[in-house]
Write an enzyme that holds these catalytic residues in place. Sequence first.
Site, PDB file in Angstrom:
ATOM      1  N   ARG A  70       9.432  -2.132  -1.461  1.00 58.14           N
ATOM      2  CA  ARG A  70       9.220  -0.865  -2.175  1.00 58.14           C
ATOM      3  C   ARG A  70      10.124   0.247  -1.656  1.00 58.14           C
ATOM      4  O   ARG A  70      10.383   1.214  -2.357  1.00 58.14           O
ATOM      5  CB  ARG A  70       7.732  -0.480  -2.168  1.00 58.14           C
ATOM      6  N   GLU A 107      -1.902  -7.132  11.542  1.00 60.92           N
ATOM      7  CA  GLU A 107      -3.299  -7.224  11.949  1.00 60.92           C
ATOM      8  C   GLU A 107      -3.537  -8.561  12.661  1.00 60.92           C
ATOM      9  O   GLU A 107      -4.145  -8.626  13.717  1.00 60.92           O
ATOM     10  CB  GLU A 107      -4.191  -7.079  10.725  1.00 60.92           C
TER      11      GLU A 107
END
Lengths: 183, 211
Positions: A70, A107
Site C-alpha cells: 500500500r 505478533e
Amino acid sequence: MSGNKEEEDPRINGIKTRIRVVPDFPKKGIMFQDITTVLLDPKAFKDTIDLFVERYRNKNISVVAGIEARGFLFGPPIALAIGAKFVPLRKPKKLPGETIFEEYELEYGNDRLEMHVGAVEAGDRALVVDDLIATGGTLCAAIKLLERVGAEVVECACVIELPELQGRQRLKGKPLCMLVEYR
Amino acid sequence: MTTIDQENKKPPRSELAVAASLDSEIMATKEDVQDPRIPKIASSIRVIPDFPKPGIMFQDITTLLLDTEAFKDTIDIFVERYKGKGISVVAGVEARGFIFGPPIALAIGAKFVPMRKPKKLPGKVISEEYSLEYGTDKIEMHVGAVEPGERAIIIDDLIATGGTLAAAIRLLERVGVTIAECACVIELPVLKGREKLGETPLFILVTSDAA
C-alpha cells in the site's frame, strides 16, 4: 498536519470520511483501516497526495521509499511531484538482483523487508511512506535499511496512525507525519 | 543504475512498439512514429537473468523508477493518451501495477482500483481465477468499487502470457465495465499475451525479445 486539531487542513476531513473501517479483518478484534475507498474518490486521493507534496516539495528530498504494497499507492505520486526517486521496499524474494534486508518482528515470528543494493546512495535524503503506522515495526525496519546505506531519513509519512499502538516511539527518533488518527 | 547487457547475446530490449488502437476515441498513432521519450525509458529498464528461475530474463522496472525523468515520461505518455477520453477507472494489478496506476489515475481524474492476490482486500470481493504454468491463481476486486457503464483502463508493468490481464478484464466485464485498453510499460511478444486479451486493445511502450 500531524494531529494538532487547531491547525487541521480543511481537506483532511474529506479524506478521513473516505476511509472505510472493516471489522474483524484480517482476524477477529482488528478494525481494519481500508484506504481503497480513498482511492475511489479522485478528490480525496488528490488531496492526500497534495498535502504530502506541499510539505516535502522544497525539502531536497531525493528518495521516497514506499513499503509494499500500500506504500506503492502513495509513494510514487509523491516522488513524481517532488522530483525524487521512488524506491520500493519489498517482502522477501520479490526484488530481482542484489538486495539487502532488515528483519522485524510480527505478533508471531519475524518477517523481512528488502531493498535493492545501489538504489539509494550515501547522502540521499529520504522519506518513508506507508498507508498506515500501527506498531511501527515495518517503518523501523525501513529506516534501518536506509540508514545502513548512508541515507538520511528525514521523516516517515503515513495517511493513518493508530496512536494507541505507540508506533511513533519506534521510529529511531525520526519524526512522523500523518493525516488521520484512528483511536 | 545502468542496464546489464549480456555479452554475446542479443540486446535485451528493442525499441518502441506503438499499438495503433482500433478504438477511434483513443488517439491512434502511426506505427513508425517513435515518441522521442521512449529510448530513454527503454534503456532505464534493467534485465536480470535467471530470475525468478533459470532461463527467465526478468524485466526490472525499479531502475526506471530511480530515473526521475524516465518515470515522469512514462506516466506522461499514458496520461496524454487517456486524459479526456471518458476513462473513469484505472485498475492496477498488484503490486507493480500499483506503482504506475495511481499517478495516471490522479492525472486523468479517475478512480484507482487495486486488483489483488487473494485475501489482501478487506470486506466483500469478487474473484477471477487464471492459469499459471503449474496450477491456478486468483485476482480479487472489491464489490462496489466500480459501477456498470464505467470505462476502464487496466495497468500493469509488463504483459507476459497475458493470464493476469485477461483475468482482470473478465473481472471488470462481469460487473458491467467496458475496458477501453490495457496499458503496460513492457511487452514480451514471444509469449503472445496479446492473444489472450480478446477484443481489448493493448498499448505498450517497450517490447523485449528477452522472454
